[in-house]
Design an enzyme around this catalytic site. Structure first.
Site, mmCIF file in Angstrom:
data_model
loop_
_atom_site.group_PDB
_atom_site.id
_atom_site.type_symbol
_atom_site.label_atom_id
_atom_site.label_comp_id
_atom_site.label_asym_id
_atom_site.label_seq_id
_atom_site.Cartn_x
_atom_site.Cartn_y
_atom_site.Cartn_z
ATOM 1 C CE LYS A 130 -4.476 0.826 0.274
ATOM 2 N NZ LYS A 130 -5.491 -0.136 -0.161
HETATM 3 N N1 GLU Z 1 -7.063 0.268 -3.435
HETATM 4 C C1 GLU Z 1 -7.849 -0.871 -3.775
HETATM 5 C C2 GLU Z 1 -7.979 -1.811 -2.586
HETATM 6 O O1 GLU Z 1 -7.852 -1.411 -1.450
HETATM 7 C C3 GLU Z 1 -7.375 -1.551 -5.059
HETATM 8 C C4 GLU Z 1 -6.000 -2.097 -5.031
HETATM 9 C C5 GLU Z 1 -5.500 -2.578 -6.389
HETATM 10 O O2 GLU Z 1 -6.227 -2.593 -7.357
HETATM 11 O O3 GLU Z 1 -4.329 -2.949 -6.408
HETATM 12 O O4 GLU Z 1 -8.290 -2.963 -2.713
#
Ligand code: GLU
Length: 459
Positions: free
Chosen positions: A116
């Site tokens: 993240k």
């Molecule tokens: N930010 C989104 C999540 O928390 C998508 C993450 C992604 O597509 O890599 O799942």
């Protein structure tokens, strides 16, 4: 928040330790040690990267913007997860969100690890040019640790296609000759993104709710009616009657979830309330969701906040404060805003008996335990909001092969994958007294533990 994820992982490992058939090669003292090692590995990120981006603003001054990229675990594949643009971003939050990505990908069998990112800004106060610079700087500062086979960022709260397009362009520029299509997902379709990615999270959130009720519970109603499981009793109370829903958050996830509920041909599901950072809009006869979506598209994402604005788009609604949505008397509450929304302070006021987590970690541990004890069904984040990352995976594959799927193919694969996960989880959920979150964690931890053991990571 972080403690909640950790403690549920620990509980899941304890449950697995007791299960003799799981990793049965490991017995006695060796078994205890392996489980202690698993807990240590899973509860700690592999790396935390932090940079202070140096960004010249249009007014001439230069600012330093704190930013993060956390690599939680890559046992299942390259790190994967969004980049959050929000002023409340902090290290602990990014670590926890990366941890949730590891569990989410493991749960849905997506061959990625968990990562993240975060940038500590309120994107609404920067000009487009400044945001572009911030994105470029983020890629330059983290270039060594990202890439299509290493770590693939995507949008999260406060970021979207525009930011991913800018970031991919910078990645391409500073890594000449290297593959770049799979460096970022959530890009615009013209720039190599996938059809359906934008709507994927919101569609998946609604699908999870619908599938649980209208497919699984309906199909198994006879068996479930003789069950003493409190969650089975709650779910049966939702069959064959019109339902009312409220959707907290009207961004990329909440607005699509609300539209899906509004249009659902399978369940009579009236959306009586929606909210955003400014207001809650309420109409007991149901809100005109398409009109509200049109309004937000023209008003920087904000819902109408005055009677004049509502009149202008012909929407009938009562304007209330943004918190009222959480304790409204509705059947289903979709949480698609930020974390820690249901907490110690409001847990006893919540009336919905079914809660669906479109956001990551919107329910604190105290609220989760309290509501679960009272038989409230909480469909947890890692189960309900995985649509984004599932379609990100499809985007990554399409980018590798430069072969693109139709929108219908994308949705079929998305719903097929989410349906398969639900078919794996739900029989267990309605058969034992654990909350759904715990069931999901047990599945994720089982997969991760097996892989870590086979990769020789427990010696
Ligand atoms: N930010 C989104 C999540 O928390 C998508 C993450 C992604 O597509 O890599 O799942």
């Amino acid at each position: 928040m972080e403690d909640q994820t950790r403690s549920i992982v620990e509980q899941s490992l304890n449950a697995l330790l007791e299960n003799e058939t799981f990793l049965s090669d490991l017995q006695g003292e060796m078994r205890n040690k392996a489980f202690t090692s698993l807990n240590a590995i899973l509860s700690t990120p592999n790396q935390i990267h932090k940079s202070f981006l140096r960004v010249p603003l249009e007014g001439g001054e230069v600012v330093r913007i704190p930013s993060y990229r956390v690599h939680h675990n890559d046992a299942l594949g390259p790190y994967k997860g969004g980049i959050r643009f929000h002023e409340s971003v902090n290290e602990e939050e990014v670590v926890n969100l990366a941890f949730l990505m590891t569990l989410k990908n493991a749960l849905h069998n997506v061959p990625f690890g968990g990562g993240k990112g975060g940038i500590v800004i309120n994107p609404k106060v920067y000009s487009e040019k400044e945001l572009n610079r911030i994105c470029i700087k983020y890629v330059r500062y983290f270039n060594d640790i990202i890439g299509p086979e290493k770590d693939i960022p995507a949008p999260d709260v406060g970021s979207g296609e525009r930011e991913m397009d800018w970031m991919m362009a910078e990645y391409k520029k500073i890594n000449p000759g290297k593959p770049y299509h799979g460096s970022f997902t959530g890009k615009s379709v013209v720039n190599g993104g996938s059809l359906g990615r934008r709507e994927a999270t919101g569609k998946g959130v609604y699908f999870t709710f619908r599938y649980l009720l209208n497919d699984y519970v309906k199909r198994n109603a006879i068996n479930l009616s003789s069950s003493t499981n409190p969650f089975a009793q709650t779910a049966l109370g939702y069959l064959d009657r019109p339902l009312t829903s409220a959707v907290q958050g009207f961004g990329n996830v909440g607005s699509v979830t609300a539209l899906e509920a509004f249009r659902c041909p399978h369940i009579q599901n009236k959306v009586v309330a929606v909210s955003d950072r400014n207001v809650t809009l309420y109409n007991p006869d149901g809100l005109d969701i398409p009109a509200l979506v049109d309004f937000t598209a023209k008003n920087r994402g904000d819902l109408p906040t005055t009677a004049e604005q509502l009149n202008a788009v012909n929407v009938t609604a009562e304007i209330q404060s943004r918190e009222t949505i959480l304790t409204m008397d509705v059947d289903v509450l979709f949480l698609a805003a930020l974390e820690n929304q249901l907490n110690d302070a409001n847990k006893s006021l919540v009336k919905a008996r079914m809660i669906v987590e479109g956001a990551n970690a919107p329910t604190t541990q105290e609220a989760d335990e309290y509501l679960s004890k009272n038989g409230v069904i909480i469909i947890p984040d890692i189960l309900a909001n995985a649509g984004g990352v599932i379609v990100s995976y499809l985007e990554w594959l399409q980018g590798r092969e430069t072969q693109f799927l139709t929108e219908e193919q994308v949705y079929n694969q998305l719903l097929g994958q989410m349906g398969a996960t639900l078919d794996m989880i739900l029989p267990q959920y309605f058969g034992d007294p654990f909350p759904l979150r715990q069931n999901c964690y047990i599945h994720s931890v089982t997969r991760l533990s097996t892989v870590l053991y086979r990769q020789g990571k427990l010696y």
